[in-house]
Design an enzyme around this catalytic site. Structure first.
Site, PDB file in Angstrom:
ATOM      1  N   GLN A 170       0.424  -0.909   0.376  1.00 10.27           N
ATOM      2  CA  GLN A 170       0.476   0.240   0.417  1.00 10.27           C
ATOM      3  C   GLN A 170       0.630   1.073   0.030  1.00 10.27           C
ATOM      4  O   GLN A 170       2.111   1.224   0.932  1.00 10.27           O
ATOM      5  CB  GLN A 170      -0.905  -0.170   1.379  1.00 10.27           C
ATOM      6  CG  GLN A 170      -1.534  -1.187   1.068  1.00 10.27           C
ATOM      7  CD  GLN A 170      -2.232  -2.065   0.596  1.00 10.27           C
ATOM      8  OE1 GLN A 170      -3.192  -0.548  -0.108  1.00 10.27           O
ATOM      9  NE2 GLN A 170      -2.480  -2.729  -0.324  1.00 10.27           N
TER      10      GLN A 170
ATOM     11  N   ASP B  33       6.991  -5.493   3.839  1.00  6.82           N
ATOM     12  CA  ASP B  33       7.158  -3.582   3.304  1.00  6.82           C
ATOM     13  C   ASP B  33       7.012  -2.610   4.226  1.00  6.82           C
ATOM     14  O   ASP B  33       6.455  -2.747   5.302  1.00  6.82           O
ATOM     15  CB  ASP B  33       6.058  -3.969   2.411  1.00  6.82           C
ATOM     16  CG  ASP B  33       4.790  -4.062   3.202  1.00  6.82           C
ATOM     17  OD1 ASP B  33       4.892  -5.062   3.969  1.00  6.82           O
ATOM     18  OD2 ASP B  33       3.876  -3.289   3.136  1.00  6.82           O
ATOM     19  N   GLU B  34       7.451  -1.918   3.483  1.00  7.67           N
ATOM     20  CA  GLU B  34       7.425  -0.081   4.238  1.00  7.67           C
ATOM     21  C   GLU B  34       7.314  -0.197   6.229  1.00  7.67           C
ATOM     22  O   GLU B  34       5.828  -0.098   6.739  1.00  7.67           O
ATOM     23  CB  GLU B  34       5.261   0.390   3.917  1.00  7.67           C
ATOM     24  CG  GLU B  34       5.526   0.043   2.897  1.00  7.67           C
ATOM     25  CD  GLU B  34       3.686   0.121   2.334  1.00  7.67           C
ATOM     26  OE1 GLU B  34       3.299   0.581   1.529  1.00  7.67           O
ATOM     27  OE2 GLU B  34       2.453  -0.193   2.929  1.00  7.67           O
ATOM     28  N   ASN B  35       8.266  -0.044   5.915  1.00  6.73           N
ATOM     29  CA  ASN B  35       9.230   0.130   7.423  1.00  6.73           C
ATOM     30  C   ASN B  35       9.991   0.805   7.494  1.00  6.73           C
ATOM     31  O   ASN B  35      11.695   0.896   7.760  1.00  6.73           O
ATOM     32  CB  ASN B  35       9.939  -1.417   7.821  1.00  6.73           C
ATOM     33  CG  ASN B  35       9.163  -0.801   9.821  1.00  6.73           C
ATOM     34  OD1 ASN B  35      10.002  -0.124  10.512  1.00  6.73           O
ATOM     35  ND2 ASN B  35       8.890  -2.001  10.533  1.00  6.73           N
TER      36      ASN B  35
END
Length: 531
Positions: free
Chosen positions: A2, A346-348
């Protein structure tokens, strides 16, 4: 995956009720694209999606009559199960008895399913021969017979999908010989059950759609900031505290282990492999509501019904974190016969590069210890990967190419082509726009082998089409966003590149609308398709 600052949830539309399909599909071994024979350029039977490798039309037709039967060799339960699925499709609409026989020579009017010692078609290929007196499907493995049955299903009139008996003068199948096998061994879709929860029957309906189009992987996104959706008996607060809401509010929900096992069995019977994903170390707010002592998030864990990302994380420097990961992976691995466990990754933006890499590498070892092969979103390539690990590319060339340097294989899920939660155009009521507007041709007109720099066909295990559920509240909404883009991506994954063209695909796809109507499948009537 996302994008940050995703738009808020749009209202779901009320649509026609979804029906159940009968289907099949399977996962082949990891190792990139299968070797396929060069396509034979003949007149193509217009209804089949994905387009087969070789289609040779004959003369005349097979007529499915009241005396029809299905003949299989004795002693193979998988083949018998395929025969029963085919019979259960044909019986309601025709009113025919369609007995299944395991003895004696095939009689006129029979549909024959046979395994062959010939390995040329691989684990998923098949040959379908339709003559005036019989239909014969042969394959080296049971999965190939399943795929052949789906092709036969598409060659039958769309009324065959009706659950009510219909009066027809003839149920005909055109005479044809089809030889077929897939381009890639991983042909998948992802369903996000975390942001909005989907029930067991809804997930089964999605599996049915995958199987109809020879997709063989369902990746279930089982946990995110908004909800934890699977029972972990050693960590009961994951569901008692973390499953109780969803995007926009509402009761949320979760699968008990028995319910999850039911989904796995249903998919397995249709040769669809379930790949469970527990997204970590980020996207873990729902887990941290139950176990806040593991949190290194930007804010204290609390129930969350929004759509922004990047604010939650497990701590990478606490041994308690890895005990938690071990509990989760151990229990899910024991319930999942497929060979894969997806760790998200993902997305960290919170953890340092060093702590993030440490977490991925320790999780990779835990997954391997429990007998599974790790899959993760492309960001995991920032750590040192095992050659058996699979990276799922969604945004950039460089990270996926880095995974290849470790010997890892790649699943292509480029957001601009495969994200089914993107709107078709600006007027689409459901969906988002952060990646792209994706019409059917956008989903179809690309070649995985040339799409990403540094990633060749030899590095690619397959493709996968995710559907994230910020705006998707039920299965009919998911169908609307998936159909007809999902069949387009199925053809990208199955059919050799040189055998594909948009004009032929769009004409073939148009003939599927009546079938979807009989099945009760909701879909978008794209102006690009000559319905």
């Amino acid at each position: 995956m996302q994008a940050r600052n995703s738009p808020s949830v749009a209202s779901a539309i009320l649509v026609i009720c979804s029906g159940l399909l009968a289907a099949c599909s399977t996962t082949g071994s990891v190792g990139g694209p299968a070797r396929v024979p060069a396509p034979i350029r003949t007149a193509v039977t217009p209804r089949v999606v994905p387009e087969p490798v070789s289609v040779t039309p004959g003369s005349g037709a097979f007529v499915l009559a009241s005396s029809a039967s299905i003949v299989v060799d004795p002693g193979n339960m998988e083949v018998s199960r395929t025969a029963e699925l085919l019979a259960s499709l044909v019986r309601p609409s025709t009113g025919f008895a369609v007995p299944i026989s395991t003895s004696g020579a095939p009689v006129r009017g029979a549909i024959v399913l046979r395994l062959s010692a010939d390995t040329a078609l691989g684990a998923e290929g098949y040959q379908l021969t339709v003559g005036a007196d019989s239909v014969r499907i042969t394959a080296h493995a049971p999965a190939g017979l399943f795929h052949g049955v789906q092709t036969l299903r598409q060659l039958l009139p769309p009324q065959i999908e009706s659950h009510l008996a219909l009066s027809r003068t003839a149920w005909t199948v055109p005479s044809v010989t089809i030889t077929d096998r897939p381009r890639y061994s991983w042909r998948g879709a992802m369903l996000d059950v975390a942001r909005h929860f989907f029930t067991v029957p809804e997930v089964k309906q999605y599996i049915d759609l995958l199987a109809l189009y020879k997709l063989n992987v369902l990746h279930l996104h089982l946990a995110d900031d908004q909800g934890w959706r699977i029972e972990i008996k050693s960590r009961p607060r994951l569901t008692s505290a973390g499953s109780v809401t969803q995007v926009g509010g509402g009761p949320g929900g979760y699968f008990t282990q028995d319910e999850y096992s039911d989904i796995v069995r249903y998919a397995q019977a249709r040769y669809v492999t379930i790949v469970p994903e527990i997204d970590m170390p980020g996207h873990t707010n729902a887990a941290l509501v139950g176990y806040p002592e593991l949190s290194c998030s930007k804010r204290p864990p609390a129930l969350y019904t929004g759509t922004e990302v990047g604010f939650s994380t497990l701590c990478a420097n606490k041994e308690e974190t890895y005990a938690f990961v071990d509990d989760v992976v151990r229990e899910i691995a024991a319930l999942t016969p497929g060979r894969y466990f997806h760790m998200g990754g993902d997305e960290n933006p919170i953890l340092s590069k060093e702590d993030y890499a440490k977490f991925v590498e320790r999780t990779q070892d835990i997954v391997a210890r429990h007998g599974k092969q790790m899959v993760g979103w492309e960001e995991i390539a920032r750590a040192r990967l095992h050659p058996t690990t699979i990276a799922q590319a969604w945004a950039t060339d460089t990270v996926a190419a880095a995974a290849v340097q470790y010997g890892a294989k790649v699943i292509l899920s480029p957001a601009k082509r495969t994200y089914l939660d993107m709107k078709y155009d600006q007027s689409t009521e459901l969906g988002l726009t952060w990646a792209a507007l994706i019409e059917v041709r956008d989903a179809y007109d690309w070649d995985p082998a040339t799409y990403m720099k540094g990633v060749t066909d030899a590095n690619i295990i397959g493709i996968e089409a995710p559907i994230w559920s910020e705006t998707v509240r039920n299965i009919t909404a998911a169908q609307y966003l998936a159909m007809p883009r999902l069949p387009a991506l199925a053809e990208v994954a199955w059919t050799p590149q040189r055998a594909r063209n948009w004009e032929g695909f769009s004409r073939r796809l148009a003939t599927h609308a009546p079938r979807w109507n009989f099945l009760g499948v909701n879909y978008y009537r794209s102006p690009q398709i000559p319905w």
